[in-house]
Write a protein that holds these residues in place. Sequence first.
Motif, PDB file in Angstrom:
ATOM      1  N   VAL A   1       0.851  -1.192   0.000  1.00 23.72           N
ATOM      2  CA  VAL A   1       0.000   0.000   0.000  1.00 23.72           C
ATOM      3  C   VAL A   1       0.886   1.241   0.000  1.00 23.72           C
ATOM      4  N   TYR A   2       0.626   2.136  -0.951  1.00 20.57           N
ATOM      5  CA  TYR A   2       1.421   3.355  -1.068  1.00 20.57           C
ATOM      6  C   TYR A   2       0.508   4.586  -1.000  1.00 20.57           C
ATOM      7  N   GLY A   3       1.018   5.640  -0.390  1.00 17.12           N
ATOM      8  CA  GLY A   3       0.310   6.910  -0.383  1.00 17.12           C
ATOM      9  C   GLY A   3       1.025   7.873  -1.316  1.00 17.12           C
TER      10      GLY A   3
ATOM     11  N   SER B   1      -2.797  -6.251  -7.168  1.00 13.91           N
ATOM     12  CA  SER B   1      -3.337  -6.055  -5.824  1.00 13.91           C
ATOM     13  C   SER B   1      -2.599  -4.982  -5.025  1.00 13.91           C
ATOM     14  N   ASP B   2      -1.553  -4.368  -5.589  1.00  9.78           N
ATOM     15  CA  ASP B   2      -0.954  -3.209  -4.932  1.00  9.78           C
ATOM     16  C   ASP B   2      -1.995  -2.094  -4.887  1.00  9.78           C
ATOM     17  N   ILE B   3      -1.881  -1.219  -3.896  1.00  8.32           N
ATOM     18  CA  ILE B   3      -2.852  -0.138  -3.725  1.00  8.32           C
ATOM     19  C   ILE B   3      -2.140   1.212  -3.635  1.00  8.32           C
ATOM     20  N   ILE B   4      -2.689   2.211  -4.321  1.00  3.44           N
ATOM     21  CA  ILE B   4      -2.201   3.591  -4.221  1.00  3.44           C
ATOM     22  C   ILE B   4      -3.349   4.431  -3.680  1.00  3.44           C
ATOM     23  N   ILE B   5      -3.082   5.182  -2.613  1.00  2.00           N
ATOM     24  CA  ILE B   5      -4.114   6.016  -2.007  1.00  2.00           C
ATOM     25  C   ILE B   5      -3.752   7.489  -2.208  1.00  2.00           C
ATOM     26  N   ILE B   6      -4.682   8.243  -2.755  1.00  2.00           N
ATOM     27  CA  ILE B   6      -4.495   9.687  -2.910  1.00  2.00           C
ATOM     28  C   ILE B   6      -5.731  10.387  -2.353  1.00  2.00           C
ATOM     29  N   SER B   7      -5.579  11.668  -2.006  1.00  2.00           N
ATOM     30  CA  SER B   7      -6.713  12.387  -1.412  1.00  2.00           C
ATOM     31  C   SER B   7      -7.692  12.880  -2.471  1.00  2.00           C
ATOM     32  N   GLU B   8      -7.166  13.391  -3.596  1.00  2.00           N
ATOM     33  CA  GLU B   8      -8.003  13.968  -4.654  1.00  2.00           C
ATOM     34  C   GLU B   8      -7.390  13.651  -6.014  1.00  2.00           C
TER      35      GLU B   8
ATOM     36  N   ASP C   1       2.910   1.178   3.327  1.00  2.00           N
ATOM     37  CA  ASP C   1       4.305   0.740   3.228  1.00  2.00           C
ATOM     38  C   ASP C   1       5.245   1.900   2.942  1.00  2.00           C
ATOM     39  N   GLU C   2       4.776   2.872   2.145  1.00  2.00           N
ATOM     40  CA  GLU C   2       5.624   4.022   1.833  1.00  2.00           C
ATOM     41  C   GLU C   2       4.764   5.182   1.333  1.00  2.00           C
ATOM     42  N   MET C   3       5.152   6.392   1.740  1.00  2.00           N
ATOM     43  CA  MET C   3       4.462   7.601   1.307  1.00  2.00           C
ATOM     44  C   MET C   3       5.345   8.356   0.321  1.00  2.00           C
ATOM     45  N   PHE C   4       4.789   8.732  -0.815  1.00  2.00           N
ATOM     46  CA  PHE C   4       5.517   9.482  -1.834  1.00  2.00           C
ATOM     47  C   PHE C   4       4.921  10.884  -1.938  1.00  2.00           C
ATOM     48  N   THR C   5       5.773  11.881  -2.060  1.00  2.00           N
ATOM     49  CA  THR C   5       5.300  13.264  -2.171  1.00  2.00           C
ATOM     50  C   THR C   5       6.126  14.038  -3.193  1.00  2.00           C
ATOM     51  N   ASP C   6       5.467  14.961  -3.865  1.00  2.56           N
ATOM     52  CA  ASP C   6       6.137  15.867  -4.802  1.00  2.56           C
ATOM     53  C   ASP C   6       5.630  17.277  -4.572  1.00  2.56           C
TER      54      ASP C   6
ATOM     55  N   VAL D   1      -3.248  -2.767 -10.388  1.00  4.51           N
ATOM     56  CA  VAL D   1      -2.987  -1.912  -9.228  1.00  4.51           C
ATOM     57  C   VAL D   1      -4.247  -1.094  -8.951  1.00  4.51           C
ATOM     58  N   ARG D   2      -4.681  -1.095  -7.709  1.00  5.76           N
ATOM     59  CA  ARG D   2      -5.923  -0.412  -7.350  1.00  5.76           C
ATOM     60  C   ARG D   2      -5.632   1.015  -6.884  1.00  5.76           C
ATOM     61  N   LEU D   3      -6.405   1.972  -7.383  1.00  6.72           N
ATOM     62  CA  LEU D   3      -6.280   3.361  -6.973  1.00  6.72           C
ATOM     63  C   LEU D   3      -7.465   3.723  -6.084  1.00  6.72           C
ATOM     64  N   MET D   4      -7.180   4.178  -4.872  1.00  2.00           N
ATOM     65  CA  MET D   4      -8.214   4.594  -3.937  1.00  2.00           C
ATOM     66  C   MET D   4      -8.134   6.114  -3.787  1.00  2.00           C
ATOM     67  N   ILE D   5      -9.245   6.802  -4.067  1.00  2.00           N
ATOM     68  CA  ILE D   5      -9.274   8.261  -4.059  1.00  2.00           C
ATOM     69  C   ILE D   5     -10.256   8.714  -2.987  1.00  2.00           C
ATOM     70  N   LEU D   6      -9.752   9.398  -1.965  1.00  2.00           N
ATOM     71  CA  LEU D   6     -10.584   9.730  -0.810  1.00  2.00           C
ATOM     72  C   LEU D   6     -11.784  10.600  -1.156  1.00  2.00           C
ATOM     73  N   GLU D   7     -11.658  11.481  -2.170  1.00  2.00           N
ATOM     74  CA  GLU D   7     -12.778  12.349  -2.527  1.00  2.00           C
ATOM     75  C   GLU D   7     -13.851  11.607  -3.333  1.00  2.00           C
ATOM     76  N   ILE D   8     -13.560  10.363  -3.741  1.00  2.00           N
ATOM     77  CA  ILE D   8     -14.547   9.560  -4.482  1.00  2.00           C
ATOM     78  C   ILE D   8     -14.803   8.286  -3.676  1.00  2.00           C
ATOM     79  N   PRO D   9     -15.754   8.320  -2.748  1.00  2.00           N
ATOM     80  CA  PRO D   9     -15.986   7.194  -1.830  1.00  2.00           C
ATOM     81  C   PRO D   9     -16.181   5.839  -2.497  1.00  2.00           C
TER      82      PRO D   9
END
Length: 219
Positions: free
Chosen positions: A3-5, A63-70, A35-40, A93-101
Motif C-alpha cells: 500500500v502506497y500513499g 493487488s498493490d494499492i495507491i491512495i491519494i486524497s483527490e 508501506d511508503e508515502m511518496f510526495t512531490d 494496481v488499485r487506486l483509492m481516491i478519498l474524494e470519491i468514496p
Amino acid sequence: MAVYGYHRTSTADQHLDRGIKAINDYCIANNIKIDEMFTDQKTGKNFNRPDYQALKRIAKNKSDIIIISEVDRLGRNKEETLKELQHYKALGVRLMILEIPTTLVDYSTMESSLASMLMETINNMLIEMYATIAHAEMIKREKRQAEGIQTMKDRGEWDKYGRPAAIDYDKFKKEYGKVQAGHIKPFELINQLGMAKSTYYKYAKQVKDELYTKEVCTV
C-alpha cells in the motif's frame, strides 16, 4: 500486496501536511498499513516528478494499492491523468481516491459479477468527471495568467513585474538569516526582495552548501 500513499502540491511554498494527514487518518480508521508515502512539490501539468516516477516504478504488482486524497493531486491534465489510471488498471494496481468514496469500496470481493462491473463503471465515470474538472481549472488558470501578463505588457509594466531583477548574493545572504531564524517565511523574503523563486532557491542552496562546508572544515 503493498500500500502506497501519494500527495502533491504545486510549489514548495505549499504545505504537504493536509493531504498526508488525510491519507494517514483514513488508513488508521480502516486499519490499513502504508508501506511508503511518496510526495512531490511540482506542477500537476505533467508526470515528470521524481517521487511519482519512483512510485510508478514500484507500484506494479497485482493487488498493490495507491491512495491519494483527490484526483488533481495525481494530475491536472485530463488526458495524461487518464493514461496513468489505465496504466495501473492494466497492471491490476488499485487506486483509492478519498474524494470519491465509491473507489474505497472493494468491489472485487462482491459475489455478483454484475454488481462489481457496475461499481467499476461508476468509478471510471466519476474519475473521468473529476479529471475533467481539474483539467478545466488548469486551463482557466493558465488563461487568466496569460491575460494578466498581456495586460501588463500592454501597459509597459511587464519588465517590472514579470522579470524580477537579479539581487546581489551578499545582500540575500544577510536577509536570508531572517528565514533561518524563523522570523519570516520564504515567500515573505521573496516578496520583500522582489526576486524570482528560482533565484531564491538557488541562493538558499548556496548558503546551505557554504554552511555545510564550513562545518565540515571545522570538525
